[in-house]
Design a protein around this motif. Structure first.
Motif, PDB file in Angstrom:
ATOM      1  N   PHE A   6      35.334 -33.825  31.790  1.00 43.39           N
ATOM      2  CA  PHE A   6      36.384 -34.683  30.276  1.00 43.39           C
ATOM      3  C   PHE A   6      35.315 -35.026  30.263  1.00 43.39           C
ATOM      4  N   VAL A   9      31.807 -34.030  28.639  1.00 41.69           N
ATOM      5  CA  VAL A   9      32.121 -33.393  27.322  1.00 41.69           C
ATOM      6  C   VAL A   9      32.500 -34.539  26.624  1.00 41.69           C
ATOM      7  N   ASN A  39      37.135 -41.168  19.257  1.00 41.88           N
ATOM      8  CA  ASN A  39      37.137 -40.198  20.706  1.00 41.88           C
ATOM      9  C   ASN A  39      36.574 -41.207  22.212  1.00 41.88           C
ATOM     10  N   TYR A  44      42.726 -40.963  20.983  1.00 35.67           N
ATOM     11  CA  TYR A  44      42.233 -39.292  21.013  1.00 35.67           C
ATOM     12  C   TYR A  44      43.016 -39.082  19.324  1.00 35.67           C
ATOM     13  N   TYR A  66      35.098 -28.353  17.127  1.00 34.69           N
ATOM     14  CA  TYR A  66      34.486 -28.258  18.961  1.00 34.69           C
ATOM     15  C   TYR A  66      35.771 -30.052  18.757  1.00 34.69           C
ATOM     16  N   PHE A  70      38.299 -31.045  21.562  1.00 33.34           N
ATOM     17  CA  PHE A  70      38.304 -31.552  22.878  1.00 33.34           C
ATOM     18  C   PHE A  70      39.700 -32.725  22.532  1.00 33.34           C
ATOM     19  N   SER A  71      39.293 -33.383  21.408  1.00 36.15           N
ATOM     20  CA  SER A  71      40.606 -34.190  20.830  1.00 36.15           C
ATOM     21  C   SER A  71      42.148 -34.026  21.508  1.00 36.15           C
ATOM     22  N   TRP A  98      28.916 -25.093  24.800  1.00 34.68           N
ATOM     23  CA  TRP A  98      29.925 -26.538  25.316  1.00 34.68           C
ATOM     24  C   TRP A  98      31.422 -25.737  25.377  1.00 34.68           C
ATOM     25  N   LEU A 102      34.557 -26.187  27.417  1.00 35.89           N
ATOM     26  CA  LEU A 102      35.176 -26.910  26.578  1.00 35.89           C
ATOM     27  C   LEU A 102      36.976 -25.926  27.302  1.00 35.89           C
TER      28      LEU A 102
END
Length: 338
Positions: A6, A9, A39, A44, A66, A70-71, A98, A102
Protein backbone atom coordinates in the motif's frame (compact mmCIF):
# COMPACT_ATOMS: atom_id res chain seq x y z
CA UNK A 1 5.32 -7.19 4.80
CA UNK A 2 1.78 -6.65 3.60
CA UNK A 3 1.63 -2.92 4.41
CA UNK A 4 4.49 -2.06 2.04
CA UNK A 5 2.34 -2.77 -1.01
CA UNK A 6 0.00 0.00 0.00
CA UNK A 7 2.87 2.37 0.71
CA UNK A 8 4.36 1.75 -2.70
CA UNK A 9 1.14 2.45 -4.56
CA UNK A 10 0.61 5.45 -2.32
CA UNK A 11 4.03 6.74 -3.34
CA UNK A 12 3.07 6.38 -6.98
CA UNK A 13 0.12 8.67 -6.34
CA UNK A 14 2.46 11.27 -4.87
CA UNK A 15 4.52 11.09 -8.06
CA UNK A 16 1.38 11.61 -10.10
CA UNK A 17 0.72 14.80 -8.17
CA UNK A 18 3.95 16.24 -9.56
CA UNK A 19 3.45 15.24 -13.19
CA UNK A 20 1.39 16.61 -16.02
CA UNK A 21 -2.10 15.33 -16.68
CA UNK A 22 -2.19 15.31 -20.44
CA UNK A 23 -5.53 13.54 -20.51
CA UNK A 24 -7.22 15.78 -17.92
CA UNK A 25 -9.78 18.35 -18.94
CA UNK A 26 -10.73 21.44 -16.99
CA UNK A 27 -11.94 20.83 -13.46
CA UNK A 28 -11.22 17.09 -13.68
CA UNK A 29 -7.54 17.89 -13.33
CA UNK A 30 -8.06 19.99 -10.19
CA UNK A 31 -10.39 17.40 -8.65
CA UNK A 32 -7.89 14.61 -9.30
CA UNK A 33 -5.10 16.59 -7.69
CA UNK A 34 -7.31 17.30 -4.67
CA UNK A 35 -8.06 13.57 -4.39
CA UNK A 36 -4.34 12.77 -4.42
CA UNK A 37 -3.80 15.11 -1.49
CA UNK A 38 -6.71 13.50 0.38
CA UNK A 39 -5.13 10.09 -0.19
CA UNK A 40 -1.85 11.42 1.19
CA UNK A 41 -3.76 12.51 4.31
CA UNK A 42 -5.42 9.12 4.66
CA UNK A 43 -8.88 10.55 3.91
CA UNK A 44 -9.85 7.83 1.48
CA UNK A 45 -13.64 8.24 1.58
CA UNK A 46 -13.27 11.91 0.73
CA UNK A 47 -10.82 11.02 -2.03
CA UNK A 48 -13.38 8.61 -3.51
CA UNK A 49 -15.87 11.47 -3.66
CA UNK A 50 -13.37 13.72 -5.47
CA UNK A 51 -12.46 11.01 -7.95
CA UNK A 52 -16.15 10.41 -8.61
CA UNK A 53 -16.60 14.08 -9.45
CA UNK A 54 -13.54 14.02 -11.71
CA UNK A 55 -14.76 10.91 -13.55
CA UNK A 56 -18.14 12.48 -14.22
CA UNK A 57 -16.28 15.18 -16.12
CA UNK A 58 -13.72 12.89 -17.74
CA UNK A 59 -14.72 9.18 -17.52
CA UNK A 60 -11.63 7.96 -19.38
CA UNK A 61 -9.11 9.77 -17.19
CA UNK A 62 -6.63 7.02 -16.39
CA UNK A 63 -5.19 8.79 -13.33
CA UNK A 64 -8.60 9.31 -11.78
CA UNK A 65 -9.58 5.71 -12.53
CA UNK A 66 -6.39 4.40 -10.98
CA UNK A 67 -6.71 6.72 -7.98
CA UNK A 68 -10.32 5.66 -7.45
CA UNK A 69 -9.30 2.00 -7.33
CA UNK A 70 -6.52 2.75 -4.86
CA UNK A 71 -8.82 4.77 -2.60
CA UNK A 72 -11.46 2.04 -2.64
CA UNK A 73 -8.88 -0.59 -1.70
CA UNK A 74 -7.65 1.60 1.14
CA UNK A 75 -11.30 1.96 2.23
CA UNK A 76 -11.72 -1.84 2.39
CA UNK A 77 -13.81 -1.81 -0.80
CA UNK A 78 -11.21 -3.17 -3.15
CA UNK A 79 -13.54 -5.23 -5.34
CA UNK A 80 -15.41 -2.06 -6.29
CA UNK A 81 -12.19 -0.72 -7.76
CA UNK A 82 -11.70 -3.52 -10.30
CA UNK A 83 -13.76 -1.92 -13.12
CA UNK A 84 -11.72 1.27 -12.79
CA UNK A 85 -8.48 -0.66 -13.11
CA UNK A 86 -9.79 -2.47 -16.17
CA UNK A 87 -10.12 0.92 -17.86
CA UNK A 88 -6.51 1.70 -17.05
CA UNK A 89 -5.36 -1.72 -18.28
CA UNK A 90 -7.31 -1.32 -21.52
CA UNK A 91 -5.71 2.08 -22.07
CA UNK A 92 -2.28 0.48 -22.66
CA UNK A 93 -0.81 3.62 -21.12
CA UNK A 94 2.32 4.30 -19.11
CA UNK A 95 0.51 3.42 -15.88
CA UNK A 96 -1.01 0.13 -17.05
CA UNK A 97 1.71 -1.71 -15.11
CA UNK A 98 0.60 0.11 -11.94
CA UNK A 99 -2.93 -1.09 -12.58
CA UNK A 100 -1.84 -4.74 -12.80
CA UNK A 101 0.08 -4.33 -9.54
CA UNK A 102 -2.91 -2.81 -7.76
CA UNK A 103 -5.33 -5.33 -9.28
CA UNK A 104 -3.22 -8.19 -7.97
CA UNK A 105 -3.19 -6.58 -4.53
CA UNK A 106 -6.99 -6.29 -4.57
CA UNK A 107 -7.44 -9.96 -5.41
CA UNK A 108 -4.85 -10.85 -2.77
CA UNK A 109 -6.78 -8.84 -0.18
CA UNK A 110 -9.90 -10.78 -1.21
CA UNK A 111 -7.98 -14.06 -0.65
CA UNK A 112 -8.30 -14.94 -4.33
CA UNK A 113 -4.76 -16.17 -4.88
CA UNK A 114 -5.37 -17.51 -8.37
CA UNK A 115 -6.58 -14.19 -9.75
CA UNK A 116 -3.91 -12.27 -7.84
CA UNK A 117 -1.21 -14.44 -9.38
CA UNK A 118 -2.79 -14.05 -12.82
CA UNK A 119 -2.79 -10.24 -12.49
CA UNK A 120 0.77 -10.06 -11.23
CA UNK A 121 2.04 -12.37 -13.97
CA UNK A 122 0.25 -10.29 -16.60
CA UNK A 123 2.03 -7.25 -15.22
CA UNK A 124 5.40 -8.98 -15.38
CA UNK A 125 4.74 -9.98 -18.97
CA UNK A 126 4.26 -6.29 -19.69
CA UNK A 127 7.33 -5.23 -17.70
CA UNK A 128 9.65 -8.04 -16.50
CA UNK A 129 11.69 -5.54 -14.48
CA UNK A 130 8.89 -4.18 -12.30
CA UNK A 131 10.25 -4.82 -8.81
CA UNK A 132 7.08 -4.23 -6.82
CA UNK A 133 5.17 -6.98 -8.61
CA UNK A 134 7.85 -9.57 -7.89
CA UNK A 135 7.62 -8.66 -4.22
CA UNK A 136 3.82 -8.72 -4.13
CA UNK A 137 3.67 -11.98 -6.06
CA UNK A 138 6.13 -13.43 -3.56
CA UNK A 139 3.77 -12.48 -0.74
CA UNK A 140 0.93 -14.37 -2.39
CA UNK A 141 3.12 -17.45 -2.81
CA UNK A 142 4.28 -17.10 0.79
CA UNK A 143 0.73 -17.09 2.14
CA UNK A 144 -0.09 -20.06 -0.10
CA UNK A 145 2.93 -21.87 1.40
CA UNK A 146 4.58 -22.05 -1.99
CA UNK A 147 7.89 -21.19 -0.38
CA UNK A 148 10.05 -22.10 -3.37
CA UNK A 149 8.00 -19.78 -5.59
CA UNK A 150 8.19 -17.02 -2.99
CA UNK A 151 11.96 -17.45 -2.75
CA UNK A 152 12.36 -16.99 -6.51
CA UNK A 153 10.24 -13.83 -6.40
CA UNK A 154 12.20 -12.46 -3.45
CA UNK A 155 15.44 -12.99 -5.34
CA UNK A 156 14.16 -11.21 -8.45
CA UNK A 157 12.88 -8.35 -6.28
CA UNK A 158 16.27 -8.06 -4.55
CA UNK A 159 18.09 -8.04 -7.87
CA UNK A 160 15.99 -5.12 -9.05
CA UNK A 161 16.19 -3.24 -5.73
CA UNK A 162 18.99 -4.48 -3.42
CA UNK A 163 18.04 -1.81 -0.87
CA UNK A 164 14.48 -3.08 -0.47
CA UNK A 165 14.59 -4.39 3.09
CA UNK A 166 11.23 -6.15 2.92
CA UNK A 167 12.42 -8.35 0.05
CA UNK A 168 15.46 -9.38 2.08
CA UNK A 169 13.16 -10.21 4.98
CA UNK A 170 10.82 -12.24 2.80
CA UNK A 171 13.75 -14.17 1.35
CA UNK A 172 14.93 -15.04 4.85
CA UNK A 173 11.52 -16.12 6.09
CA UNK A 174 10.66 -18.32 3.12
CA UNK A 175 14.08 -19.97 3.35
CA UNK A 176 13.50 -20.53 7.07
CA UNK A 177 10.21 -22.26 6.24
CA UNK A 178 12.16 -24.56 3.90
CA UNK A 179 14.67 -25.30 6.70
CA UNK A 180 17.42 -23.66 4.66
CA UNK A 181 18.95 -22.25 7.83
CA UNK A 182 22.08 -20.76 6.28
CA UNK A 183 20.06 -18.84 3.67
CA UNK A 184 17.63 -17.69 6.34
CA UNK A 185 20.34 -16.60 8.76
CA UNK A 186 22.28 -14.56 6.21
CA UNK A 187 19.03 -13.15 4.82
CA UNK A 188 18.00 -11.97 8.28
CA UNK A 189 21.42 -10.42 8.88
CA UNK A 190 21.23 -8.70 5.51
CA UNK A 191 17.78 -7.37 6.32
CA UNK A 192 18.97 -5.91 9.63
CA UNK A 193 21.84 -4.12 7.88
CA UNK A 194 19.19 -2.34 5.80
CA UNK A 195 16.69 -1.81 8.61
CA UNK A 196 18.36 -1.65 12.02
CA UNK A 197 16.60 -0.87 15.29
CA UNK A 198 12.94 -1.36 14.37
CA UNK A 199 10.21 -3.70 15.60
CA UNK A 200 10.92 -5.92 12.59
CA UNK A 201 14.59 -5.95 13.57
CA UNK A 202 13.65 -7.32 16.98
CA UNK A 203 11.58 -10.03 15.33
CA UNK A 204 14.44 -10.83 12.95
CA UNK A 205 16.88 -11.16 15.83
CA UNK A 206 14.47 -13.56 17.51
CA UNK A 207 14.54 -15.72 14.39
CA UNK A 208 18.33 -15.54 14.31
CA UNK A 209 18.45 -16.75 17.91
CA UNK A 210 16.08 -19.59 17.02
CA UNK A 211 18.36 -20.65 14.16
CA UNK A 212 21.48 -20.51 16.32
CA UNK A 213 19.73 -22.72 18.85
CA UNK A 214 19.08 -25.31 16.15
CA UNK A 215 15.43 -24.49 15.73
CA UNK A 216 13.38 -25.03 12.61
CA UNK A 217 9.89 -23.95 11.59
CA UNK A 218 7.64 -26.99 11.79
CA UNK A 219 5.07 -27.43 9.01
CA UNK A 220 1.36 -27.11 9.87
CA UNK A 221 -0.35 -30.21 11.22
CA UNK A 222 -1.05 -32.72 8.49
CA UNK A 223 1.53 -31.20 6.16
CA UNK A 224 4.53 -33.36 5.22
CA UNK A 225 7.95 -32.17 6.31
CA UNK A 226 9.90 -30.53 3.50
CA UNK A 227 12.91 -32.46 2.28
CA UNK A 228 16.14 -30.47 2.48
CA UNK A 229 18.56 -30.76 -0.43
CA UNK A 230 22.10 -32.01 0.16
CA UNK A 231 23.72 -28.57 -0.14
CA UNK A 232 21.33 -26.99 2.36
CA UNK A 233 21.76 -29.89 4.75
CA UNK A 234 25.54 -29.50 4.59
CA UNK A 235 25.20 -25.76 5.29
CA UNK A 236 22.85 -26.47 8.21
CA UNK A 237 25.40 -28.87 9.67
CA UNK A 238 28.15 -26.30 9.16
CA UNK A 239 26.20 -23.84 11.32
CA UNK A 240 25.86 -26.38 14.13
CA UNK A 241 29.57 -27.24 14.03
CA UNK A 242 30.63 -23.59 13.91
CA UNK A 243 28.56 -22.84 17.00
CA UNK A 244 29.87 -25.89 18.84
CA UNK A 245 33.45 -24.87 18.08
CA UNK A 246 32.86 -21.31 19.27
CA UNK A 247 31.13 -22.43 22.45
CA UNK A 248 34.15 -24.43 23.62
CA UNK A 249 35.53 -21.15 24.95
CA UNK A 250 34.31 -18.80 27.67
CA UNK A 251 33.46 -15.18 26.86
CA UNK A 252 33.21 -11.98 28.91
CA UNK A 253 29.63 -11.36 27.75
CA UNK A 254 26.83 -12.92 25.67
CA UNK A 255 27.57 -10.37 22.93
CA UNK A 256 31.19 -11.54 22.75
CA UNK A 257 29.96 -15.12 22.48
CA UNK A 258 27.58 -14.11 19.69
CA UNK A 259 30.46 -12.38 17.93
CA UNK A 260 32.50 -15.57 18.01
CA UNK A 261 29.57 -17.74 16.89
CA UNK A 262 28.68 -15.53 13.95
CA UNK A 263 32.31 -15.16 12.92
CA UNK A 264 32.67 -18.94 12.85
CA UNK A 265 29.36 -19.37 11.01
CA UNK A 266 30.06 -16.76 8.34
CA UNK A 267 33.50 -18.25 7.76
CA UNK A 268 32.22 -21.81 7.55
CA UNK A 269 29.33 -20.92 5.26
CA UNK A 270 31.55 -18.82 3.01
CA UNK A 271 34.09 -21.59 2.61
CA UNK A 272 31.50 -24.31 2.07
CA UNK A 273 29.34 -22.32 -0.35
CA UNK A 274 32.44 -21.67 -2.44
CA UNK A 275 32.80 -25.43 -2.94
CA UNK A 276 29.16 -26.13 -3.70
CA UNK A 277 27.97 -26.03 -7.28
CA UNK A 278 24.50 -24.60 -6.64
CA UNK A 279 22.56 -21.42 -5.88
CA UNK A 280 24.92 -18.76 -7.24
CA UNK A 281 22.79 -15.97 -5.74
CA UNK A 282 23.25 -17.35 -2.25
CA UNK A 283 26.97 -17.83 -2.81
CA UNK A 284 27.76 -14.43 -4.34
CA UNK A 285 25.29 -12.11 -2.68
CA UNK A 286 25.10 -13.62 0.78
CA UNK A 287 27.84 -16.13 1.58
CA UNK A 288 30.75 -14.24 -0.01
CA UNK A 289 29.63 -10.94 1.51
CA UNK A 290 29.31 -12.18 5.08
CA UNK A 291 32.50 -14.17 4.73
CA UNK A 292 34.24 -10.86 4.03
CA UNK A 293 32.54 -9.33 7.06
CA UNK A 294 33.83 -12.19 9.22
CA UNK A 295 37.38 -11.46 8.06
CA UNK A 296 37.04 -7.77 8.95
CA UNK A 297 37.41 -6.17 12.40
CA UNK A 298 33.73 -5.21 12.39
CA UNK A 299 32.15 -8.33 13.85
CA UNK A 300 31.90 -7.03 17.46
CA UNK A 301 29.94 -4.02 16.21
CA UNK A 302 27.77 -6.16 13.93
CA UNK A 303 26.91 -8.66 16.67
CA UNK A 304 25.68 -5.84 18.88
CA UNK A 305 23.94 -3.95 16.09
CA UNK A 306 21.67 -6.89 15.24
CA UNK A 307 20.60 -7.04 18.91
CA UNK A 308 20.31 -3.27 19.37
CA UNK A 309 17.41 -3.55 21.82
CA UNK A 310 19.48 -5.47 24.34
CA UNK A 311 20.64 -3.28 27.25
CA UNK A 312 24.22 -4.52 27.12
CA UNK A 313 24.42 -4.05 23.36
CA UNK A 314 22.88 -0.58 23.52
CA UNK A 315 25.39 0.47 26.19
CA UNK A 316 28.32 -0.90 24.18
CA UNK A 317 27.11 0.87 21.05
CA UNK A 318 26.81 4.20 22.85
CA UNK A 319 30.33 3.80 24.25
CA UNK A 320 31.92 2.74 20.94
CA UNK A 321 30.66 5.14 18.24
CA UNK A 322 33.82 4.71 16.16
CA UNK A 323 33.24 0.96 15.91
CA UNK A 324 29.74 1.60 14.60
CA UNK A 325 31.04 4.20 12.15
CA UNK A 326 33.63 1.72 10.92
CA UNK A 327 30.93 -0.92 10.38
CA UNK A 328 28.80 1.59 8.50
CA UNK A 329 31.78 2.54 6.36
CA UNK A 330 32.51 -1.11 5.60
CA UNK A 331 28.92 -1.70 4.50
CA UNK A 332 28.96 1.36 2.24
CA UNK A 333 32.27 0.54 0.56
CA UNK A 334 32.21 -3.25 0.27
CA UNK A 335 31.06 -4.38 -3.17
CA UNK A 336 28.11 -6.75 -3.29
CA UNK A 337 26.72 -8.32 -6.43
CA UNK A 338 24.43 -11.06 -7.65
Amino acid sequence: MKSFRFFLVFFVLIVIAHTGFAQDTGDAQSLTKEAVQLNKAGKYAEAVDKYSQALKLDPENIYANYGMAFSLLASEKGKEGIPYLQKVINSNSSITIWAYDLLGSIYDKEHDSAKAIEAFKAGLKLDPKYQSIYYNLGLVYFRDRNYAGAEKCAIESMKLDPKHASSQRMYALVCFHQNKRANALLGLCSFILLEPNTARTTEAYGNITHILQGGILLPPAGTPTLMVDANSLALNNAISKAIADADKKKYPSPADQLTAELTNIFTAIGQLADKQNADPVFKKYFADYFYQLAQSPNMPAFARMINWGNTESAKWISEHPQYMNDLDGWVKTTARDF
